[in-house]
Design an enzyme around this catalytic site. Structure first.
Site, short mmCIF file in Angstrom:
data_model
loop_
_atom_site.label_atom_id
_atom_site.label_comp_id
_atom_site.label_asym_id
_atom_site.label_seq_id
_atom_site.Cartn_x
_atom_site.Cartn_y
_atom_site.Cartn_z
N GLU A 121 0.96 -1.09 -0.07
CA GLU A 121 0.16 -0.01 -0.01
C GLU A 121 0.82 1.20 0.02
OE1 GLU A 121 -3.96 -1.60 2.51
OE2 GLU A 121 -1.89 -0.94 3.62
N LYS A 319 10.89 3.31 2.89
CA LYS A 319 11.19 4.75 2.55
C LYS A 319 11.72 5.04 1.30
CE LYS A 319 10.65 7.41 5.71
NZ LYS A 319 9.60 8.35 5.97
N CYS A 413 34.75 36.40 15.45
CA CYS A 413 33.59 35.49 15.92
C CYS A 413 32.32 36.59 15.62
CB CYS A 413 33.62 34.93 17.23
SG CYS A 413 32.22 34.17 17.96
N CYS A 416 30.69 37.13 19.64
CA CYS A 416 31.64 37.65 20.57
C CYS A 416 32.83 38.67 20.07
CB CYS A 416 32.33 36.74 21.60
SG CYS A 416 33.56 35.73 20.90
N CYS A 435 32.43 33.70 25.06
CA CYS A 435 31.49 33.70 23.76
C CYS A 435 30.39 32.81 24.18
CB CYS A 435 32.33 32.69 22.93
SG CYS A 435 31.44 32.61 21.20
#
Length: 677
Positions: A121, A319, A413, A416, A435
């Site tokens: 199905e 799947k 970064c 920070c 950070c």
């Protein structure tokens, strides 16, 4: 009045018949105008008499807004299905089922099970519905929920015109299961009308259906014009069927909408061919599917095969492979993780893949960007792929030209502002103490299930403690006080007490989990277990040299350097010292002596796969390691033994392909592990 009641029922029966012809069979006999005339007669008669029958079609339009959903306990459990990702997985499932049938038939020669036959199905991508009929009346509808308990959504489901409010079968209680969905053509028409009215359109059919069925206003549900296919009877007081075909006929005869794609086969090879054919015509359906479902046809065989803890042994979901699509790459942002590593995340123009709206895709590092010719791809078309529930990835550009804006690599970064460092293929922020995303990531990892397993803790909790209580280190968690927590927003007395109890409970932890919680670079659960088993003491490990470490299994120069550097860092040593002072007591589990060095697992590389019924895989792994085995997670030519429990999939198939010794009898496994039965 009696005559009017009879007339009411006649109109209801006539309209329900035409609804069945239109919504279930797609074979209308009346024009819309002719249908509306009959419907208006019913509305007028109900208004005149003040009588509304329970199965009246006028009750499908949606009533008042509900206050909330109530729990509903299913009469029988709604099972999940084990997954097959490819033909090998399908064949492995079949081999397990055939083995169980052969074992049963050998013991019941006078009444054997029939040869295996199968039904295939479609696997719908909608929302599972569980419908309860009592005496032929629809009395409840619920979501799947946990499988045992769902949410009652009767008012919403009554708006789905293909679901009968009353059925001919009136013998007691039955529960039927199906999938609620929005057809793609209906979604398209809905969005066109919505755009005309200047309102926001729906992104995809699956979310549209799920949102409608879980909307507290049934009138919103009715506006979506949902549909439903019914495919199973999960519970019945007195019904029994010989096979799946008989059950499907019962559903059809009782007015349920059954998808025409129900096909029967006598061989698993024919099933595999049909699944390939199904995948090829996937896009031709007017609704979303994400695979096929394969079931054993014979009901007695299903009863004999039974269930594992999670799945029926007699069914498997196949799947489909990942879907790909083209879309536009809009931007790339750089996210900072707990180790300070920056990972590029791509934002793309929203595109629907297998019913999911994709807007973010993964990119590993700057090398990945360059390999895929994405360096100059901002604003360009790219290919993306989504495989099952994995985060979508960008495969590459559609064209070879550098026709887009450049993806720039940050020098500072983004969180920070610290100068970044290049380490191998990745860039890092070295600011361990200042950070924010690094600190929150480390605290969240420390509290996670595989680490210190601090109950009720989440990333939201970590963020709140960071922002409001200045928690900057994992050790800070063990110094929090009730008075501090109770002052936080959304922290009542109960929540604060529960969190403090969870901190206290986590103090007694095994050494391997504690080491994993520390988040040492380049180490995972396997490495920290090796360290815990070998040193059996935190103090001894902290004093270990690189030369000692590289002599241990699976620890090379890079990992050894990471471990030594971590414990040499004064900040890390101070954090550990504060945790120990607060009462954290990492302990090494007692290692059972190997009673017999000649046991079949001593010195062997073993892989566990599938579900073990009488013991967990963790318990089995500990027993194996105590007997001198090395337990790994993947099958290779170096693997000596594969232990296959229920629902073993691709690992079992690979072991069979490589000719590796397989133990798939759990009683025999228990005997070899030394259990006394």
């Amino acid at each position: 009045m009696a005559d009017q009641t009879v007339r009411l029922q006649e109109l209801i029966d006539e309209i329900n018949r035409h609804n069945y012809l239109y919504y279930t069979l797609d074979k209308p006999e009346l024009s819309d105008k002719e249908y509306d005339v009959i419907y208006d007669r019913l509305v007028a008669l109900e208004k005149e008499t003040g009588v509304i029958m329970p199965n009246s079609p006028t009750q499908r339009v949606g009533g008042d807004i509900l206050k909330g959903f109530e729990e509903h306990k299913h009469a029988a459990r709604l099972w999940s299905l084990d997954k097959a990702q490819n033909r090998d997985d399908l064949m492995a499932w079949h081999a397990r089922a055939q083995k169980l049938v052969d074992q049963y038939n050998a013991a019941h020669e006078d009444d054997p099970l029939p040869p295996l036959s199968f039904v295939v199905e479609l696997k719908f991508d909608g929302l599972t519905l569980n419908l309860t009929y009592e005496g032929g009346q629809l009395v409840q509808a619920a979501t799947r929920g946990t499988g045992s308990v769902g949410e009652g959504i009767l008012a919403q489901v009554r708006t789905i015109r293909s679901i009968p409010l009353q059925i001919p079968y009136k013998e007691g209680v039955i529960e039927v299961q199906g999938e609620g969905m929005m057809f793609l053509s209906v979604l398209e028409a809905y969005n066109k009308a919505t755009e005309t009215n200047g309102k926001e359109t729906l992104k995809n059919a699956r979310n549209a259906a799920a949102g409608a069925l879980r909307n507290l206003n049934p009138k919103v549900t009715a506006e979506r014009k949902l549909n439903a296919f019914i495919y199973n009877i999960g519970y019945a007081d007195s019904l029994q069927f010989a096979d799946h075909k008989e059950m499907v006929e019962f559903l059809r005869n009782n007015g349920f909408k059954v998808n025409p794609y129900v096909k029967f086969f006598d061989s698993i090879e024919a099933v595999a061919e049909e699944l390939e054919h199904m995948a090829a015509q996937r896009s031709s359906f007017d609704y979303l599917i994400d695979g096929g479902v394969v079931k054993i046809n014979d009901m007695r065989t299903r009863d004999v095969l039974g269930y594992t803890e999670k799945f029926p042994r007699w069914a498997v979901a196949f799947k489909f492979e990942a879907e790909e699509a083209m879309t536009t790459l809009l931007s790339v942002s750089w996210e900072v993780g707990r180790t300070g590593k920056l990972t590029p995340v791509a934002k793309v123009e929203a595109v629907d893949l297998a019913g999911v709206t994709v807007q973010n895709c993964t990119l590993n590092n700057i090398g990945d960007i360059e390999r895929k010719n994405l360096k100059h791809a901002l604003g360009s078309l790219v290919y993306i792929r989504r495989s099952n529930d994995v985060i979508p990835e960008i495969l590459g550009k559609v064209t070879e030209e550098n026709d887009g804006a450049e993806i720039t690599v940050p020098e500072a970064c983004p969180a920070c502002g610290s100068a970044l460092e290049q380490r191998g293929a990745h860039i890092f922020c070295p600011n361990k103490l200042g950070c924010r995303p690094q600190l929150i990531g480390r605290i969240t990892h420390f509290a996670s299930r595989d680490a210190m397993d601090i109950d009720t803790f989440s990333i939201a909790t970590a963020e709140q403690l960071y922002d409001e209580l200045n928690v900057r280190d994992t050790a800070d968690l063990y110094y929090l006080q009730f008075d501090q927590l109770i002052g936080l927003e959304r922290f009542g007395e109960k929540k604060a007490t529960k969190l403090l109890e969870a901190f206290e409970k986590s103090k007694d932890c095994d050494l391997a989990s504690f080491l994993f919680a520390l988040g040492i670079s380049n180490t995972g659960k396997t490495t920290t277990k090796v360290l815990a088993d070998h040193y059996r003491s935190l103090d001894l490990l902290m004093q270990a040299t690189k030369e000692e470490l590289v002599g241990l299994p699976d620890i090379g120069d890079i990992v050894a350097d990471s471990i030594v550097s971590f414990f040499a860092d004064p900040l890390m040593r101070e954090s550990i010292s504060r945790m120990l002072a607060a009462g954290v007591k990492p302990f090494a589990e007692e290692k059972a002596a190997i009673a017999n060095a000649d046991n079949p697992f001593n010195g062997k590389t073993v892989v566990l796969t599938g579900t073990l019924q009488t013991m967990g895989r963790d318990e089995a792994a500990k027993k194996l390691e105590a007997l001198g085995a090395k337990v790994t997670g993947s099958v290779s030519k170096k693997t000596d033994i594969v232990i296959a429990g229920e629902s073993a999939g691709s690992k079992l198939a690979k072991a069979q392909e490589l000719g590796i010794q397989i133990i798939d009898d759990e009683q025999e496994l228990r005997r070899l592990l030394g259990y006394q039965e």
